[in-house]
Design a protein around this motif. Structure first.
Motif, short mmCIF file in Angstrom:
data_model
loop_
_atom_site.label_atom_id
_atom_site.label_comp_id
_atom_site.label_asym_id
_atom_site.label_seq_id
_atom_site.Cartn_x
_atom_site.Cartn_y
_atom_site.Cartn_z
N SER A 79 0.90 -1.17 0.15
CA SER A 79 -0.09 0.01 -0.02
C SER A 79 0.79 1.38 0.16
CB SER A 79 -0.73 0.09 1.31
OG SER A 79 -1.40 1.24 1.37
N ASP A 81 -0.10 3.76 1.39
CA ASP A 81 -0.56 4.47 2.85
C ASP A 81 0.22 3.66 3.74
OD1 ASP A 81 -2.12 6.27 1.37
OD2 ASP A 81 -3.90 4.95 1.62
N ASN A 139 -6.07 -6.10 4.15
CA ASN A 139 -5.86 -4.53 3.89
C ASN A 139 -4.91 -4.01 4.79
OD1 ASN A 139 -6.49 -1.49 4.57
ND2 ASN A 139 -7.14 -1.91 2.23
#
Length: 190
Positions: A79, A81, A139
């Motif tokens: 990711s 982020d 995630n």
């Protein structure tokens, strides 16, 4: 069915290595294999935080438990982020992770906690949720969010318990000011 899922998971995990056939052969012999990170990342946290977080995250991606290291590793999608949450562990983005065959799973209690290992089981990582071949990963934000939330909750709980321990127990000796006031009141009435 379980054998087919383990085989599909083995194929998926082995495809990250430079030599999938050698990886499969090592697993067939019961050995651990170094799986390179990069195509997926790993969030490593303590076993206590990890097993509680797993209950919130369900089985949406591979999760590995290292008894010897006292850790749980969540396989997450890379990711942009990349958030750092101090105190909860680390995010591994490169390097290698020693993995058993996806057929090597840790038995869980009805509460979702690992059954206490014995003998050689204490040295070998085991899958809590093995790769199933789908390529599904957790995630990163969800994993860090759940673990961070639980970590903060535990800190608040710990601070509250510490404050409670520092207060006098109910029914114990009264604080000095209250004792002095009661003694003075009784003397004045007499």
């Amino acid at each position: 069915m379980a054998t087919e899922v383990a085989a599909a998971g083995s194929t998926w995990l082995a495809h990250w290595t430079p030599n999938p056939a050698a990886c499969q052969a090592a697993w067939d012999e019961g050995r651990l294999v170094s799986i390179p990170l990069g195509g997926f990342w790993v969030v490593r946290t303590s076993a206590s935080l990890g097993f509680r977080a797993r209950g919130f995250l369900q089985d949406h991606g591979p999760v590995l438990h290292s008894v010897a290291g006292g850790t749980v590793e969540f396989f997450v999608a890379p990711s942009a982020d990349l958030a750092r949450v101090p105190g909860i562990g680390e995010v591994l983005t490169d390097g290698y992770l020693l993995c058993p065959s996806p057929g090597v799973v840790v038995p869980l209690t009805p509460e979702g906690l690992p059954v206490r290992p014995v003998g050689d089981e204490t040295r070998t990582p085991r899958w809590v949720a093995a790769p199933d071949g789908s390529g599904r990963l957790l995630n990163l934000g969800d994993v860090l969010g759940v673990i961070g939330w639980d970590y903060e909750r535990l800190l608040v709980e710990s601070e509250r318990e510490e404050r409670e321990r520092s207060l006098p127990a109910h029914g114990s000796a009264r604080p000095q000011a209250a004792v002095a006031f009661l003694t003075a009141s009784r003397t004045a009435r007499a």
